[in-house]
Design an enzyme around this catalytic site. Sequence first.
Site, PDB file in Angstrom:
ATOM      1  N   ARG A  91     -59.338  11.064 -31.536  1.00 43.35           N
ATOM      2  CA  ARG A  91     -57.953  10.599 -31.482  1.00 43.35           C
ATOM      3  C   ARG A  91     -57.767   9.669 -30.282  1.00 43.35           C
ATOM      4  O   ARG A  91     -58.412   9.836 -29.250  1.00 43.35           O
ATOM      5  CB  ARG A  91     -56.996  11.784 -31.363  1.00 43.35           C
ATOM      6  N   CYS A 287     -60.982  23.959 -28.417  1.00 47.77           N
ATOM      7  CA  CYS A 287     -60.944  25.119 -27.518  1.00 47.77           C
ATOM      8  C   CYS A 287     -60.978  26.448 -28.266  1.00 47.77           C
ATOM      9  O   CYS A 287     -60.595  27.482 -27.721  1.00 47.77           O
ATOM     10  CB  CYS A 287     -59.725  25.044 -26.612  1.00 47.77           C
TER      11      CYS A 287
HETATM   12  P1  GDP Z   1     -60.809  24.062 -32.189  1.00 45.03           P
HETATM   13  O1  GDP Z   1     -61.041  22.593 -32.128  1.00 45.03           O
HETATM   14  O2  GDP Z   1     -59.691  24.516 -31.301  1.00 45.03           O
HETATM   15  O3  GDP Z   1     -60.684  24.546 -33.576  1.00 45.03           O
HETATM   16  O4  GDP Z   1     -62.118  24.739 -31.543  1.00 45.03           O
HETATM   17  P2  GDP Z   1     -63.442  25.294 -32.269  1.00 45.03           P
HETATM   18  O5  GDP Z   1     -63.234  26.659 -32.794  1.00 45.03           O
HETATM   19  O6  GDP Z   1     -63.958  24.268 -33.206  1.00 45.03           O
HETATM   20  O7  GDP Z   1     -64.402  25.415 -31.015  1.00 45.03           O
HETATM   21  C1  GDP Z   1     -64.676  24.289 -30.184  1.00 45.03           C
HETATM   22  C2  GDP Z   1     -65.894  24.579 -29.353  1.00 45.03           C
HETATM   23  O8  GDP Z   1     -65.660  25.742 -28.545  1.00 45.03           O
HETATM   24  C3  GDP Z   1     -67.136  24.878 -30.182  1.00 45.03           C
HETATM   25  O9  GDP Z   1     -68.241  24.272 -29.580  1.00 45.03           O
HETATM   26  C4  GDP Z   1     -67.247  26.375 -30.134  1.00 45.03           C
HETATM   27  O10 GDP Z   1     -68.565  26.820 -30.248  1.00 45.03           O
HETATM   28  C5  GDP Z   1     -66.657  26.723 -28.761  1.00 45.03           C
HETATM   29  N1  GDP Z   1     -66.033  28.066 -28.769  1.00 45.03           N
HETATM   30  C6  GDP Z   1     -65.144  28.553 -29.669  1.00 45.03           C
HETATM   31  N2  GDP Z   1     -64.825  29.846 -29.415  1.00 45.03           N
HETATM   32  C7  GDP Z   1     -65.510  30.184 -28.317  1.00 45.03           C
HETATM   33  C8  GDP Z   1     -65.621  31.412 -27.547  1.00 45.03           C
HETATM   34  O11 GDP Z   1     -65.000  32.436 -27.837  1.00 45.03           O
HETATM   35  N3  GDP Z   1     -66.430  31.365 -26.451  1.00 45.03           N
HETATM   36  C9  GDP Z   1     -67.132  30.239 -26.098  1.00 45.03           C
HETATM   37  N4  GDP Z   1     -67.907  30.290 -25.023  1.00 45.03           N
HETATM   38  N5  GDP Z   1     -67.073  29.083 -26.810  1.00 45.03           N
HETATM   39  C10 GDP Z   1     -66.280  29.057 -27.900  1.00 45.03           C
HETATM   40  P1  PGA Z   2     -58.999  20.641 -33.461  1.00 48.26           P
HETATM   41  O1  PGA Z   2     -58.306  19.531 -34.415  1.00 48.26           O
HETATM   42  O2  PGA Z   2     -57.801  21.244 -32.786  1.00 48.26           O
HETATM   43  O3  PGA Z   2     -59.721  21.497 -34.422  1.00 48.26           O
HETATM   44  O4  PGA Z   2     -59.892  19.993 -32.444  1.00 48.26           O
HETATM   45  C1  PGA Z   2     -58.395  18.174 -34.288  1.00 48.26           C
HETATM   46  C2  PGA Z   2     -57.688  17.658 -33.057  1.00 48.26           C
HETATM   47  O5  PGA Z   2     -56.832  18.378 -32.494  1.00 48.26           O
HETATM   48  O6  PGA Z   2     -57.992  16.524 -32.699  1.00 48.26           O
END
Ligand code: GDP
Ligand code: PGA
Length: 623
Positions: A91, A287
């Site tokens: 983004r 995250c």
């Molecule tokens: P989103 O973008 O908020 O949906 O985040 P994701 O679930 O795709 O996670 C983003 C990154 O954070 C990935 O590389 C995951 O492996 C890592 N991650 C997610 N949950 C955890 C956790 O509980 N602990 C750690 N250390 N890393 C995590």
């Molecule tokens: P994410 O979604 O929260 O899974 O990273 C896409 C974004 O927020 O850019």
Amino acid sequence: MTIELTRDVTGPATDTLSLTAAPTTDAALLAWVRGTAELTQPDEVVWCDGSPAEFERLTDLMVATGTLIRLDPVLRPNSFLARSAPTDVARVESRTFIASHRREDAGPTNNWREPGALREELHGVFAGSMRGRTMYVVPFSMGPVGGPISQLGVQVTDSPYAVVSMGVMTRMGAQALAAIEAGAPWVPAVHSVGFPLVDAIGRVRPDVPWPCNDLKYIAHFPESREIWSFGSGYGGNALLGKKCFALRIASAMGRQEGWLAEHMLLLKVTSPEQRVFHLAAAFPSACGKTNLAMLRPTIPGWQVETIGDDIAWMRPDPEGRLRAINPEAGFFGVAPGTGWATNPTAMEMLSENVIFTNVALTDDGDVWWEGMTEQAPQHLIDWQGRDWTPDSGRPAAHPNARFTVAASQCPSIADDIDDPAGVPVDAILFGGRRRSNVPLVTQAADWSAGVFLGASISSEQTAAAEGTVGELRHDPFAMLPFAGYDMADYFGHWLSMQDRLEELPLVFGVNWFRRGDDGRFLWPGFGENSRVLEWICRRVEGTAGAHETPLGLVPTADGLTLDGLDVPAADLEELFRVDPAAWSAELDRLETYFARFGDKLPAQIGRDVERVRAGLREQRWTA
Ligand code: GDP
Ligand code: PGA
Ligand code: MN
Ligand code: MN
């Protein structure tokens, strides 16, 4: 359905666009499509129906043009790899605009533009921007079609990648169109990659696998509820139902209409006693939302089902409970870090029918990314199409590489995703990526303290947007890039939910990312986060103990189930340690940040900062 434009490509936009072949007689929709086509001058207009045949036709087309690589049909059936331009991978917050008549309505955290002036600029860049291309018309519903919390939109785009992705991510096609024809309001969204194949004087240039433009606009008009996106094909910039509509436009709609559009996952937790809880959680991009939404509990007897992984729309129901839907129909998730060890649910979900973007290609025609397996293959083609070996010294997949997949393929998906009424929200979690200071879990004492928790999220920057990875930035409610109006008004809107609800969800802060001095994560995370969810559900139920700290309530010594967990006692202690000096500095930083909002900052937020300060001074520990 195809409409031929009777137009001389070298001439000005004086075409008479015949829309007789359009699958609708809706006058407003036809007029808007006609106007957009006259501005952008595509060769033809195609109305999309969201059918499997259409998906096949468009993916075949993109394989032929080089936009998609078809993966090995045995290893990864009906799946594709797209490699974006190296400059179009995330983004672009610096080019994301909120156009409101008054600057203060966009607030200090958004890039504000005067609507008239922005409209004129956009008119300039969109003029002829689809020359030589097809303009697709994509009707879609965010949420089950016709549901009380759902909304409709129509995206026009010159990107077939955006069309097929919208087909996965939204309820796209005939049903949404029928609802629009029945008179429901809809949000118009115009998207162009900004790479016309014919210029103003008729010179033709060849297409490229990932067309885009260095000049980008991700523009929102919350007052007239319109979206204009130019120059990017990347997910958050190009799939306009997602961030642009479901967060920026919808948050502004929610403020006017008394509901919330949030950057939150939604999950359903069932206890060993078969009691059901629904949790919503806001973490900044990359995250941990997708991972938490698909978590497999490591503690016996607990079940977690997925409802959403990125966006929740929440509205007070007639009984005064907060009800939430996931407005999306698919997942656009971060690939790197997704592996059998961390997220087996996602790995199963990705076994077929997936569009991958910017991951690496294996020699046998499958995909790979960092974290998928412990050992990298000996040879890969990296996300930019170059040869790669484990000692190349660079990642094989882009850190923000993504998968796009239907929610129905998720083995942990809950039936509730299709319930138009949504689920009652029992608890709301706020979190960020914090290597220090922020405890594993705290509970806000009341709604106001919960709003303060959301407002005070800071997080280390990730690859999901442009900027320096690792830098700490304030990201209130994980909505910094997504609030479609003034952030202080947004805090006020959250506070006002107190008066609209009979029953308020409990609010918690969590942090999976605290690290030791040696840099390693103190908490194992992923499935083990179920231990924290258990405590949260027990708090909702009223059966778990807690003690007070200046930052909120934390589990008592026996509050978290620790059986079978391999975390040293010293690490557990560190996960909850509150360093008064570090927190005093944290509050100073927060106050400086909140000062940006001037008089608009709700007084309650200032009082909450003082409350935490006083608690730290008095060392009000009851442990
Ligand atoms: P989103 O973008 O908020 O949906 O985040 P994701 O679930 O795709 O996670 C983003 C990154 O954070 C990935 O590389 C995951 O492996 C890592 N991650 C997610 N949950 C955890 C956790 O509980 N602990 C750690 N250390 N890393 C995590
Ligand atoms: P994410 O979604 O929260 O899974 O990273 C896409 C974004 O927020 O850019
Ligand atoms: Mn997101
Ligand atoms: Mn995600």
